[in-house]
Design a protein around this motif. Structure first.
Motif, short mmCIF file in Angstrom:
data_model
loop_
_atom_site.label_atom_id
_atom_site.label_comp_id
_atom_site.label_asym_id
_atom_site.label_seq_id
_atom_site.Cartn_x
_atom_site.Cartn_y
_atom_site.Cartn_z
N CYS A 1 78.08 -21.40 68.76
CA CYS A 1 77.71 -19.94 69.23
C CYS A 1 76.29 -20.09 70.11
O CYS A 1 75.37 -20.47 69.85
N ASP A 2 76.23 -19.32 71.11
CA ASP A 2 75.21 -18.82 71.88
C ASP A 2 74.67 -17.56 71.47
O ASP A 2 75.33 -16.54 71.68
N VAL A 3 73.51 -17.33 70.75
CA VAL A 3 73.09 -16.04 70.35
C VAL A 3 72.87 -15.14 71.42
O VAL A 3 72.70 -13.77 70.85
N ARG A 4 73.09 -15.43 72.60
CA ARG A 4 72.94 -14.35 73.46
C ARG A 4 74.38 -13.66 73.67
O ARG A 4 74.37 -12.57 74.46
N ASP A 5 75.23 -14.23 73.15
CA ASP A 5 76.71 -13.77 73.23
C ASP A 5 77.09 -12.85 72.24
O ASP A 5 77.44 -13.05 71.21
N ALA A 6 76.84 -11.52 72.60
CA ALA A 6 77.12 -10.63 71.56
C ALA A 6 78.53 -10.59 70.98
O ALA A 6 78.86 -10.36 69.89
N ALA A 7 79.42 -10.77 71.97
CA ALA A 7 81.04 -10.57 71.49
C ALA A 7 81.39 -12.12 70.58
O ALA A 7 82.21 -11.72 69.54
N ARG A 8 80.73 -12.91 70.79
CA ARG A 8 80.88 -14.36 69.91
C ARG A 8 80.10 -14.05 68.64
O ARG A 8 80.88 -14.26 67.66
N ILE A 9 79.14 -13.32 68.73
CA ILE A 9 78.48 -13.28 67.30
C ILE A 9 79.32 -12.11 66.49
O ILE A 9 79.51 -12.45 65.29
N ARG A 10 79.80 -11.09 66.93
CA ARG A 10 80.43 -10.32 66.26
C ARG A 10 81.80 -10.74 65.94
O ARG A 10 82.11 -10.77 64.68
N GLU A 11 82.23 -11.51 66.67
CA GLU A 11 83.72 -12.47 66.20
C GLU A 11 83.31 -13.24 65.00
O GLU A 11 84.25 -13.29 63.97
N ILE A 12 82.17 -13.96 64.96
CA ILE A 12 81.78 -15.02 63.81
C ILE A 12 81.56 -13.96 62.67
O ILE A 12 82.12 -14.45 61.55
N VAL A 13 80.82 -13.00 62.74
CA VAL A 13 80.33 -12.33 61.53
C VAL A 13 81.80 -11.56 60.81
O VAL A 13 81.93 -11.53 59.60
N ALA A 14 82.79 -11.25 61.83
CA ALA A 14 84.01 -10.61 61.23
C ALA A 14 84.87 -11.57 60.40
O ALA A 14 85.39 -11.55 59.33
N ASP A 15 84.97 -12.82 61.16
CA ASP A 15 85.34 -13.98 60.52
C ASP A 15 85.00 -14.23 59.13
O ASP A 15 85.52 -14.52 58.03
N VAL A 16 83.38 -14.37 59.18
CA VAL A 16 82.80 -14.78 58.06
C VAL A 16 83.01 -13.61 56.76
O VAL A 16 83.34 -13.89 55.59
N ASP A 17 83.11 -12.49 57.23
CA ASP A 17 83.28 -11.22 56.19
C ASP A 17 84.68 -11.44 55.71
O ASP A 17 84.90 -11.09 54.43
N VAL A 18 85.55 -11.74 56.49
CA VAL A 18 87.32 -11.85 55.99
C VAL A 18 87.23 -13.06 55.01
O VAL A 18 87.85 -13.05 54.02
N ARG A 19 86.54 -14.35 55.41
CA ARG A 19 86.71 -15.65 54.69
C ARG A 19 86.08 -15.40 53.41
O ARG A 19 86.41 -15.82 52.28
N PHE A 20 84.78 -14.92 53.37
CA PHE A 20 83.93 -15.08 52.36
C PHE A 20 83.48 -13.63 51.50
O PHE A 20 83.08 -13.69 50.61
N GLY A 21 83.93 -12.73 52.12
CA GLY A 21 83.80 -11.25 51.59
C GLY A 21 82.47 -10.66 51.63
O GLY A 21 82.26 -9.68 50.96
N ARG A 22 81.44 -11.19 52.02
CA ARG A 22 80.18 -10.94 52.01
C ARG A 22 79.08 -11.77 52.75
O ARG A 22 79.58 -12.86 53.25
N ILE A 23 77.99 -11.08 53.11
CA ILE A 23 76.98 -11.85 53.96
C ILE A 23 75.63 -11.20 53.33
O ILE A 23 75.25 -10.13 53.44
N ASP A 24 75.04 -12.14 52.44
CA ASP A 24 74.01 -11.68 51.87
C ASP A 24 72.53 -11.98 52.50
O ASP A 24 71.50 -11.27 52.43
#
Length: 269
Positions: free
Chosen positions: A63-86
């Motif tokens: 991930c390049d932290v300057r890439d908004a679309a990639r960041i949103r994609e990762i966060v969505a995947d993490v939410d689905v896989r793990f159900g939370r972000i603490d």
């Protein structure tokens, strides 16, 4: 005091080397599911192997932290896989050395895009999840340069000052959801970015003379602070910049205390 981070999920950016890598490994040892973001896939692969040795659950994303679309994609995947972000730890950053009179526009933009915009984008992406949970810990890497800048690093100091003020403003906005936002300001922590311990002995001594605790900091010092801020033990700390610099310039000439101690027979550093 028990931090009890077991079962939490933490996203950490800029994990390939140095402090970021240490943060991920330390969180993993505390039982946290770690989500590591970095540009370098080889670094991510080697980190994953280390995490396998520790055990527990982990995931890595290029991930390049300057890439908004990639960041949103990762966060969505993490939410689905793990159900939370603490916890979100915005460690990714770049230096910006250069005197203002000669500093190139590209160097200035890169410093602010990675250090400030990257922090903004990742914070923005995780907020819906943290608000839904009614809990979250956002921890942003600033720098001692945000407190006292050094000559020849206006871009870096300016960007880290921006991170500090952004963090304070963010803390004010997310308090109603039981989300905290804090920044930390490392001082003399040797990394691949500053090469402190590779410098000439006389220059190292000059730098150490600015510290109240006259020794280099360790990456583990930062990682331990992050673990504390991620825990419920730090629930009442928000909107602050924590100076973790060994007392850099806490007094005008810290070396004076060591000279006095030596005169009194103490085998000081």
């Amino acid at each position: 005091m028990e931090l009890d981070l077991t079962g939490q999920v933490a996203i950490v950016t800029g994990v390939g080397k140095g402090i970021g890598r240490e943060i991920v490994l330390t969180l993993a040892r505390e039982g946290v599911t770690t989500v590591s973001l970095d540009l370098d896939r080889d670094d991510l692969a080697s980190l994953a192997r280390e995490l396998d040795e520790i055990g527990g659950t982990h995931a890595e994303y290029d991930c390049d932290v300057r890439d908004a679309a990639r960041i949103r994609e990762i966060v969505a995947d993490v939410d689905v896989r793990f159900g939370r972000i603490d916890t979100l730890v915005n460690n990714a950053g770049v230096g910006g050395d250069g005197y203002v009179a000669e500093l190139g526009e590209r160097a200035w933009d890169l410093c602010f895009d990675v250090n400030v915009k990257g922090t903004f984008l990742t914070c923005q992406a995780v907020l819906p999840v943290m608000k839904r949970q009614r809990r979250g810990r956002i921890i942003n890497a600033a720098s001692f340069a945000a407190i006292v800048p050094i000559v020849g690093a206006a871009a870096y100091a300016g960007s880290k000052s921006a991170v500090t003020q952004f963090t304070r403003a963010l803390a004010g906005e997310v308090g109603p959801w039981n989300i905290t936002a804090n920044a930390y300001a490392p001082g003399m922590i040797p990394t691949t970015l500053n090469h402190f311990t590779e410098r000439e002995e006389a220059e190292q001594a000059r730098l150490l003379d600015t510290l109240t605790l006259r020794s280099w900091g360790q990456k583990s010092d930062i990682a331990n602070l992050v673990c504390f801020l991620a825990s419920d033990q730090a629930r009442y700390i928000t909107g602050t910049l924590i100076d973790i610099s060994g007392g850099k310039l806490a007094t005008q000439v810290p070396r004076l205390a060591y000279e006095r101690a030596a005169a009194e027979g103490l085998d000081a550093l």
